[in-house]
Scaffold this motif. Structure first.
Motif, PDB file in Angstrom:
ATOM      1  N   GLY A  42      56.830 -33.507   2.897  1.00 34.60           N
ATOM      2  CA  GLY A  42      56.836 -34.908   3.292  1.00 34.60           C
ATOM      3  C   GLY A  42      57.575 -35.132   4.589  1.00 34.60           C
ATOM      4  O   GLY A  42      57.141 -35.911   5.447  1.00 34.60           O
ATOM      5  N   LEU A  43      58.698 -34.451   4.787  1.00 35.94           N
ATOM      6  CA  LEU A  43      59.431 -34.552   6.045  1.00 35.94           C
ATOM      7  C   LEU A  43      58.590 -34.044   7.211  1.00 35.94           C
ATOM      8  O   LEU A  43      58.538 -34.662   8.276  1.00 35.94           O
ATOM      9  CB  LEU A  43      60.737 -33.756   5.955  1.00 35.94           C
ATOM     10  CG  LEU A  43      61.806 -34.268   4.989  1.00 35.94           C
ATOM     11  CD1 LEU A  43      62.987 -33.307   4.965  1.00 35.94           C
ATOM     12  CD2 LEU A  43      62.266 -35.668   5.378  1.00 35.94           C
ATOM     13  N   ALA A  44      57.932 -32.916   7.004  1.00 37.77           N
ATOM     14  CA  ALA A  44      57.124 -32.329   8.073  1.00 37.77           C
ATOM     15  C   ALA A  44      56.005 -33.271   8.499  1.00 37.77           C
ATOM     16  O   ALA A  44      55.696 -33.396   9.691  1.00 37.77           O
ATOM     17  CB  ALA A  44      56.540 -30.996   7.609  1.00 37.77           C
ATOM     18  N   GLY A  49      55.223 -32.165  16.033  1.00 33.23           N
ATOM     19  CA  GLY A  49      55.535 -30.750  16.073  1.00 33.23           C
ATOM     20  C   GLY A  49      55.302 -30.052  14.745  1.00 33.23           C
ATOM     21  O   GLY A  49      54.722 -30.615  13.812  1.00 33.23           O
ATOM     22  N   VAL A  50      55.768 -28.822  14.664  1.00 34.73           N
ATOM     23  CA  VAL A  50      55.556 -27.971  13.489  1.00 34.73           C
ATOM     24  C   VAL A  50      56.910 -27.568  12.912  1.00 34.73           C
ATOM     25  O   VAL A  50      57.792 -27.103  13.637  1.00 34.73           O
ATOM     26  CB  VAL A  50      54.757 -26.709  13.863  1.00 34.73           C
ATOM     27  CG1 VAL A  50      54.571 -25.807  12.643  1.00 34.73           C
ATOM     28  CG2 VAL A  50      53.401 -27.092  14.453  1.00 34.73           C
ATOM     29  N   ASP A  69      55.596 -17.631   7.228  1.00 33.37           N
ATOM     30  CA  ASP A  69      55.145 -16.434   7.925  1.00 33.37           C
ATOM     31  C   ASP A  69      54.652 -16.723   9.338  1.00 33.37           C
ATOM     32  O   ASP A  69      54.228 -15.807  10.046  1.00 33.37           O
ATOM     33  CB  ASP A  69      54.043 -15.744   7.120  1.00 33.37           C
ATOM     34  CG  ASP A  69      54.580 -15.224   5.793  1.00 33.37           C
ATOM     35  OD1 ASP A  69      55.609 -14.517   5.815  1.00 33.37           O
ATOM     36  OD2 ASP A  69      53.995 -15.538   4.741  1.00 33.37           O
ATOM     37  N   GLU A  70      54.730 -17.973   9.747  1.00 34.79           N
ATOM     38  CA  GLU A  70      54.357 -18.319  11.112  1.00 34.79           C
ATOM     39  C   GLU A  70      55.497 -17.911  12.048  1.00 34.79           C
ATOM     40  O   GLU A  70      56.672 -18.096  11.737  1.00 34.79           O
ATOM     41  CB  GLU A  70      54.101 -19.825  11.210  1.00 34.79           C
ATOM     42  CG  GLU A  70      53.554 -20.280  12.544  1.00 34.79           C
ATOM     43  CD  GLU A  70      53.067 -21.716  12.490  1.00 34.79           C
ATOM     44  OE1 GLU A  70      53.214 -22.430  13.495  1.00 34.79           O
ATOM     45  OE2 GLU A  70      52.540 -22.114  11.420  1.00 34.79           O
ATOM     46  N   VAL A  71      55.158 -17.357  13.188  1.00 34.50           N
ATOM     47  CA  VAL A  71      56.173 -16.908  14.133  1.00 34.50           C
ATOM     48  C   VAL A  71      56.534 -18.063  15.064  1.00 34.50           C
ATOM     49  O   VAL A  71      55.684 -18.605  15.767  1.00 34.50           O
ATOM     50  CB  VAL A  71      55.688 -15.689  14.937  1.00 34.50           C
ATOM     51  CG1 VAL A  71      56.720 -15.300  15.993  1.00 34.50           C
ATOM     52  CG2 VAL A  71      55.432 -14.513  13.989  1.00 34.50           C
ATOM     53  N   PHE A  72      57.814 -18.419  15.060  1.00 29.56           N
ATOM     54  CA  PHE A  72      58.335 -19.530  15.851  1.00 29.56           C
ATOM     55  C   PHE A  72      59.210 -19.004  16.986  1.00 29.56           C
ATOM     56  O   PHE A  72      59.818 -17.936  16.863  1.00 29.56           O
ATOM     57  CB  PHE A  72      59.203 -20.449  14.975  1.00 29.56           C
ATOM     58  CG  PHE A  72      58.453 -21.331  14.030  1.00 29.56           C
ATOM     59  CD1 PHE A  72      58.257 -22.673  14.317  1.00 29.56           C
ATOM     60  CD2 PHE A  72      57.944 -20.820  12.837  1.00 29.56           C
ATOM     61  CE1 PHE A  72      57.581 -23.499  13.428  1.00 29.56           C
ATOM     62  CE2 PHE A  72      57.258 -21.633  11.946  1.00 29.56           C
ATOM     63  CZ  PHE A  72      57.074 -22.982  12.247  1.00 29.56           C
ATOM     64  N   PRO A  73      59.348 -19.767  18.057  1.00 28.38           N
ATOM     65  CA  PRO A  73      60.381 -19.433  19.037  1.00 28.38           C
ATOM     66  C   PRO A  73      61.747 -19.680  18.417  1.00 28.38           C
ATOM     67  O   PRO A  73      61.948 -20.671  17.714  1.00 28.38           O
ATOM     68  CB  PRO A  73      60.102 -20.396  20.198  1.00 28.38           C
ATOM     69  CG  PRO A  73      59.371 -21.547  19.577  1.00 28.38           C
ATOM     70  CD  PRO A  73      58.579 -20.974  18.440  1.00 28.38           C
ATOM     71  N   THR A  74      62.669 -18.783  18.658  1.00 34.68           N
ATOM     72  CA  THR A  74      63.989 -18.877  18.034  1.00 34.68           C
ATOM     73  C   THR A  74      65.005 -19.633  18.872  1.00 34.68           C
ATOM     74  O   THR A  74      66.042 -20.040  18.347  1.00 34.68           O
ATOM     75  CB  THR A  74      64.572 -17.477  17.804  1.00 34.68           C
ATOM     76  OG1 THR A  74      64.695 -16.829  19.081  1.00 34.68           O
ATOM     77  CG2 THR A  74      63.691 -16.656  16.883  1.00 34.68           C
ATOM     78  N   ALA A  75      64.731 -19.794  20.173  1.00 37.09           N
ATOM     79  CA  ALA A  75      65.781 -20.239  21.084  1.00 37.09           C
ATOM     80  C   ALA A  75      67.008 -19.347  20.839  1.00 37.09           C
ATOM     81  O   ALA A  75      66.864 -18.147  20.596  1.00 37.09           O
ATOM     82  CB  ALA A  75      66.065 -21.725  20.918  1.00 37.09           C
ATOM     83  N   HIS A 280      59.201 -26.742  16.262  1.00 40.99           N
ATOM     84  CA  HIS A 280      58.681 -26.464  17.612  1.00 40.99           C
ATOM     85  C   HIS A 280      57.536 -27.416  17.925  1.00 40.99           C
ATOM     86  O   HIS A 280      56.794 -27.828  17.045  1.00 40.99           O
ATOM     87  CB  HIS A 280      58.188 -25.020  17.687  1.00 40.99           C
ATOM     88  CG  HIS A 280      57.635 -24.632  19.017  1.00 40.99           C
ATOM     89  ND1 HIS A 280      58.387 -24.692  20.185  1.00 40.99           N
ATOM     90  CD2 HIS A 280      56.405 -24.177  19.381  1.00 40.99           C
ATOM     91  CE1 HIS A 280      57.641 -24.287  21.200  1.00 40.99           C
ATOM     92  NE2 HIS A 280      56.452 -23.977  20.738  1.00 40.99           N
ATOM     93  N   GLY A 281      57.411 -27.744  19.181  1.00 39.01           N
ATOM     94  CA  GLY A 281      56.312 -28.592  19.622  1.00 39.01           C
ATOM     95  C   GLY A 281      56.576 -30.067  19.451  1.00 39.01           C
ATOM     96  O   GLY A 281      55.635 -30.873  19.461  1.00 39.01           O
TER      97      GLY A 281
END
Length: 326
Positions: A42-44, A49-50, A69-75, A280-281
């Motif tokens: 619900g928050l998402a 963004g994702v 399992d989605e690959v995100f940028p980590t900063a 992200h996004g």
């Protein structure tokens, strides 16, 4: 400008897609917390963004996985694996945390941190530099630690040894290389980052001494504006002689439109959970305290603490916020 006042901007199909992502889970343990998963879905659905989340109750084994399992940028969360490799080398004698490292003008990097403001010639210890890399996310310190551990390849090799193939450091901190693409610094899946931080909490990341050393540094974190945002964290508890209801040991990362936070929450009266939260996004690219990504991470953290709090329901150590869903 993004509204954070819970005006849904996505369709019912988007919400169903988010829930579908939760159902496509590859179990790390057998227990899934479907109530908590529904809350996070619900928050998402109410933000741009994702959102990716992987969290596990270290006492019960219950877990929640959203786009795990989605690959995100980590900063700057990718600085945690650098710290792990440093502490491993310190434990086996390949590095000395007491070694003095001279700061040169050429070493200084922009972005987060404080070493960039100091005069060249300063000689902090490797321990001090590693602490700055984590608690102030110091970019200059990060490159100094990388030099001490053998560079990017050594960090990735350590992650391979731990069976975390998605956790990748791609470059030193160099904004001419990174540019406007934060993925050029580092990437990870929430599942693998959770496995790393849960292993630290359970003392299985290169042994007890290494895991304890890493968590001690994480426990001095100064950036508490993401997952612990709406949690009653007491960062000066030790100085004031307090025994807080919970403690947080974490590493955050931030970039325009991207936020990341991973860590361990331990409850005073027993119990703990580990988490990795990536966003992200976002359409909100600001670095302001009320940026969408930071608020969203805080709402995730609030939900995790309230759901897994082992004490009385009227003593949950979170704070109310107007951003919470009604």
């Amino acid at each position: 400008m993004i509204s954070l006042r819970w005006q849904p901007h996505e369709t019912a199909g988007d919400v169903l897609a988010a829930v579908g992502d939760l159902e496509r889970v590859q179990n790390m343990h057998d227990d899934r917390d479907e109530v908590l998963e529904s809350t996070l879905a619900g928050l998402a659905a109410r933000h741009s963004g994702v959102l990716g989340v992987a969290a596990r109750n270290l006492t019960t084994g219950a877990q929640v996985l959203l786009r795990a399992d989605e690959v995100f940028p980590t900063a700057s969360v990718i600085k945690l694996p650098i710290l792990v490799e440093l502490m491993r080398r310190a434990a086996d004698g390949r590095a000395s945390l007491d070694e003095r490292i001279e700061l040169r003008a050429a070493d200084k990097r922009g972005g987060s941190g404080i070493l960039k403001t100091f005069d060249a010639g300063l000689r902090p210890s490797l321990r001090d530099v590693a602490t700055l890399m984590i608690v102030l996310s110091d970019n200059t310190a990060t490159n100094l630690v990388l030099d001490a551990v053998g560079g990017v390849d050594a960090v990735n090799a350590a992650m391979d040894e731990l069976g975390l193939p998605s956790v990748r450091l791609h470059h030193r901190v160099d904004f001419e290389v990174i540019g406007d693409d934060v993925r050029r610094l580092g990437e990870a899946s929430p599942r693998d980052m959770l496995a790393l931080v849960a292993g630290i909490a359970e003392r299985s990341v290169f042994g007890r001494a290494v895991s304890e050393a890493v968590e001690t540094v994480l426990g001095a974190q100064q950036y508490l504006d993401q997952v612990p945002r709406y949690v009653q964290v007491e960062p000066y508890a030790a100085d004031l002689g307090l025994t807080p209801a919970l403690t947080v040991a974490n590493k955050t990362g931030f970039f325009p439109g991207t936020r990341a936070d991973t860590g361990v929450v331990r409850f005073r009266d027993g119990g703990a959970f580990a988490y990795a939260v990536f966003h992200h996004g976002s359409q909100d690219g600001r670095f302001l305290p009320e940026s969408e990504g930071s608020v969203l991470a805080g709402l995730v953290g609030k939900a995790l603490v309230e759901h897994w709090w082992p004490g009385a329901a009227d003593a949950v150590p979170t704070v109310p916020t107007a951003y919470a869903p009604r």
